[in-house]
Design an enzyme around this catalytic site. Structure first.
Site, mmCIF file in Angstrom:
data_model
loop_
_atom_site.group_PDB
_atom_site.id
_atom_site.type_symbol
_atom_site.label_atom_id
_atom_site.label_comp_id
_atom_site.label_asym_id
_atom_site.label_seq_id
_atom_site.Cartn_x
_atom_site.Cartn_y
_atom_site.Cartn_z
ATOM 1 N N HIS A 46 81.068 52.193 29.953
ATOM 2 C CA HIS A 46 80.539 51.159 30.848
ATOM 3 C C HIS A 46 81.256 51.238 32.191
ATOM 4 C CE1 HIS A 46 78.662 47.529 32.245
ATOM 5 N NE2 HIS A 46 79.832 46.939 32.424
ATOM 6 N N CYS A 51 113.130 67.443 60.888
ATOM 7 C CA CYS A 51 113.412 66.992 62.256
ATOM 8 C C CYS A 51 112.213 66.369 62.956
ATOM 9 C CB CYS A 51 113.952 68.155 63.096
ATOM 10 S SG CYS A 51 112.733 69.467 63.389
ATOM 11 N N CYS A 58 74.362 50.954 34.518
ATOM 12 C CA CYS A 58 75.629 50.559 35.133
ATOM 13 C C CYS A 58 76.224 51.656 36.003
ATOM 14 C CB CYS A 58 76.632 50.113 34.067
ATOM 15 S SG CYS A 58 77.055 51.392 32.861
ATOM 16 N N HIS A 77 116.773 76.559 52.957
ATOM 17 C CA HIS A 77 116.730 77.653 51.983
ATOM 18 C C HIS A 77 118.048 78.422 51.874
ATOM 19 C CE1 HIS A 77 112.371 76.905 52.654
ATOM 20 N NE2 HIS A 77 112.342 77.108 51.347
#
Length: 771
Positions: free
Chosen positions: A686, A607, A415, A641
């Protein structure tokens, strides 16, 4: 007349087909029914003439008037049952000719059989059932098994086997099973002067002739050759780019009657004996040579104006054609398209530079070969690249892929491999280049198995038998990589790494560059096929998206992308196969990787202008956005900041491409995005997969190679592909609503996508051709 196998019965039945208009609305015309012969005789002697019949496929008895029934022979009944609908059966009853012709066939009869609109030559090798009748039915459907012959060999669908049972034996892809209405007896070729082509050349149907074919044509007892440019099917004329005109001068364009033309690929030994090549000896030298041509090759092609040069951009099969074609980007404006054919784009090039034609019409460009090398290309018989079938497009998914016994059939812990191959190749071509690139001679059988036995059947018929994947596993095991490749379960990464890196030597699509988180300096670049996402256990993510996880991981590991990857394969954070770090992960349909690129210009988050700094301290600031690295221009960075909670952040300068820092005009950097095309999921060891096959939100399919099983010890797995539009509806929900969805109550298979996602596959729409 043939005798149908297994038809003898001690209790004789009489068979009927219902006519078009019966007295019952539920009784449609074209239905097959039967009654016991003894009961039928007794009923004829009674006053009530209604016939007690039972429909094939049913156990209930109905009474119909004899006027509503038409009696059939046992052989006619068996042949009609092979047709899919009642309308088809009644149509054949009304026409009669095809049914009568089929009754005259025996094993060994020469016939033509229809496949995808093309009539192919073959010999009948089997007449009988492919499956047992429905429980209770006294008769089953009868099919014809045909082995293809001559030039049509290799255009079939099997080797004489159907659903793991062999009915006759023939070479690979030379067998076809078909109902009688797709079979015609092969009659003698017409010999009258009014219908026979001149000089013994047999008539060439226009359906078998296509633009780009190399052809030989006949004028005044002389033979010439050229290439088909245009076909007028109504007038029976073909426009040819001639290699030489009737006066021996350099060729031009000429319209020729179809009766005077023969495809050069049809000139096998038998037909060549009919033609006198003494008038044009160079023709014999041009027929049937093969050359080494692949995607990226420079080639030479003969057109009316003479030889022209171009680059091979695509190799594969066009719609309505079973042979190998190439798409060229020409150096001059003498083509007919921009890389599209019948409104389907196969590659991109300037207008009037694209041309599609037969692979055999091309030869390596002599300008890039030495004299000895150029001569060597024509002196040996090199095997041309195998046919490639394009990925299944969204419009064909339901017809080709959806249903049981669709996809790749699982067997013995396969699988992981089934899901990985289905995800990569069913609806995407992002890694198709690895199927055609030159590799070491010892690994060529592995490349051929993947292309010929897995990818092409998956895209063409929608089904790959378990034996094809087992052949691949056996070759990988024989290569010495692992002694348990045919029995044990592996990881998809281990399998894909082996295929991409060790066997096919694919250039790693992912280029990762380390960088200093404080100084912004770029470090070394490393290549990879996958990226394993790592996040801190103390992260604050509750219901993360793939976009958020990728950004967190790149931030934690101080990584950037050195370039835009054509294919990005991400694996989610886990501790083994059982423990998942997040109970749910939301697949991001698009990954915006603009901020992850090391050298690309970035956009200011505030911006929108060109950004000059990046702040890792702002990464978790949801006040700006829930995802993405935080980039600012100098002015916005100063303002952001100045806030007390951000004064401790340390923005770093971005490395800008040369010249960007002195631009006078504002510049908005483009966004680089990748598209999600598949997800592999795992639950209790699986693997299954989800594939996004189209642009609509609901264009999702789910594949499980072991969805069901027929039988126990000696049985087989039943793969299944099913549509799962519910996935799109959940992905369109607001985040808060999606977070409140209980996994066990989610519709369909959606729970598996959100809760079991393990590997996410993304592709770049603009870079996929260059993987």
């Amino acid at each position: 007349m043939y005798q149908l196998p297994g038809m003898a019965s001690s209790d004789k039945n009489i068979y009927f087909i219902t006519i078009r208009n019966t007295s019952y609305s539920w009784c449609r015309g074209g239905r097959i029914c039967y009654t016991n012969e003894n009961r039928y005789s007794l009923q004829n002697n009674s006053k009530n003439k209604d016939v007690p019949v039972t429909y094939v496929g049913s156990v209930f008895e109905h009474k119909l008037s004899p006027d509503e029934l038409r009696e059939l022979t046992e052989e006619e009944t068996a042949l009609l049952l092979a047709l899919g609908t009642d309308d088809e059966r009644w149509k054949e009853i009304e026409l009669e000719q095809c049914l009568k012709g089929a009754l005259s066939l025996n094993v060994g009869s020469e016939v033509t059989v229809e496949l995808n609109g093309e009539w192919l030559k073959g010999v009948v090798r089997y007449i009988g059932r492919l499956t047992e009748p429905w429980y209770g039915d006294p008769i089953g459907a009868v099919f014809f098994g045909v082995e293809l012959q001559g030039q049509d060999r290799g255009k079939g669908q099997n080797s004489g086997d159907y659903h793991f049972k062999t009915f006759f034996q023939c070479p690979k892809d030379c067998g076809i099973f078909a109902p009688f209405n797709r079979i015609k007896p092969l009659h003698a070729k017409p010999s009258s002067a009014s219908t026979a082509p001149q000089s013994g050349l047999y008539e060439q149907p226009t359906e078998q002739l296509a633009v780009g074919d190399r052809v030989t044509y006949f004028i005044d007892d002389k033979l010439f050759h050229g290439m088909v440019l245009e076909i007028d099917r109504e007038m029976g004329m073909v426009l040819i780019s001639t290699d030489m005109d009737e006066n021996g001068r350099e060729g031009g364009e000429m319209k020729i009657s179809l009766a005077c033309i023969i495809k050069e690929s049809d000139l096998n030994k038998g037909e060549t004996e009919k033609i006198d090549f003494s008038e044009s000896p160079e023709i014999a030298n041009d027929l049937g040579h093969r050359v080494s041509i692949e995607v990226g090759s420079m080639v030479e092609v003969d057109l009316a104006k003479g030889p022209v040069y171009g680059t091979v951009r695509w190799i594969g099969s066009l719609s309505g054609s079973n042979d190998t074609r190439v798409g060229l980007e020409l150096e001059e404006d003498c083509g007919v398209s921009d890389g599209t054919f019948r409104n389907v784009r196969y590659f991109t090039c300037p207008a009037k530079r694209g041309l599609f034609l037969k692979l055999s019409s091309c030869r390596p460009c002599p300008r890039f070969l030495g004299e000895t090398a150029a001569k060597r290309h024509f002196d040996h018989d090199w095997q041309a690249p195998q046919e490639n079938v394009p990925p299944v497009v969204s419009e064909d998914v339901r017809r080709v892929l959806i249903g049981q016994m669709k996809g790749i059939q699982g067997h013995c812990n396969s699988c992981y491999m089934d899901s990985a191959l289905f995800s990569l190749f069913s609806c995407s071509s992002v890694v198709d280049s690895l199927l055609f690139k030159r590799i070491r001679e010892r690994d060529e059988p592995i490349q051929r198995i993947i292309l010929r036995d897995i990818v092409c059947p998956l895209r063409r018929e929608g089904f790959v038998a378990a034996r094809s994947v087992m052949k691949l596993r056996q070759l990988l095991q024989a290569r010495g990589h692992s002694p348990s490749y045919t029995t044990d379960e592996k990881d998809p990464e281990e399998f894909l790494t082996l295929i991409m890196q060790d066997v096919l030597s694919l250039e790693p699509p992912l280029k990762l560059q380390s960088c200093s988180p404080t100084k912004g300096r770029a470090g070394t670049v490393e290549s990879s096929y996958f990226y394993q996402i790592f996040v801190d256990y103390n992260n604050c993510l509750i219901l993360p998206t793939v976009q958020q996880l990728l950004e967190q991981s790149f931030h934690n590991c101080a990584l950037r992308l050195a370039e835009v990857p054509s294919c990005l394969i991400l694996t989610m954070p886990r501790s083994g196969k059982q423990f998942k770090m997040f109970p749910k992960i939301i697949p991001s349909l698009e990954l915006d990787i603009t901020a992850l690129l090391s050298d690309g210009p970035q956009q200011c988050l505030i911006c929108g202008e060109l950004a000059y700094v990046e702040c890792s301290g702002c990464l978790g600031e949801s006040v700006f956005s829930s995802t993405g690295f935080k980039h600012f221009c100098e002015k916005c960075s100063t303002q952001v900041h100045n806030h007390p909670c951000r004064r401790g952040h340390t923005p770093t300068s971005l490395k800008l491409p040369e010249g960007f820092s002195h631009r006078r005009h504002p510049y908005i950097p483009p966004r680089e995005k990748l598209e999600l095309f598949a997800v592999l999921c795992i639950e209790t060891s699986h693997y299954v997969s989800f594939v996004k096959h189209g642009p609509k939100a609901t264009d999702w399919i789910f594949f499980d190679s072991m969805a069901d099983r027929q039988g126990e010890r000696d049985g087989f797995n039943i793969p299944e592909v099913k549509a799962c539009p519910e996935v799109g509806r959940y992905l369109s929900m607001p985040l808060a609503e999606l977070a409140n969805q209980a996994p066990r109550q989610m519709e369909g298979v959606a729970k598996r996508l959100f809760c079991d996602g393990y590997m996410y596959l993304y592709q770049s729409p603009s870079m996929a051709l260059y993987c």
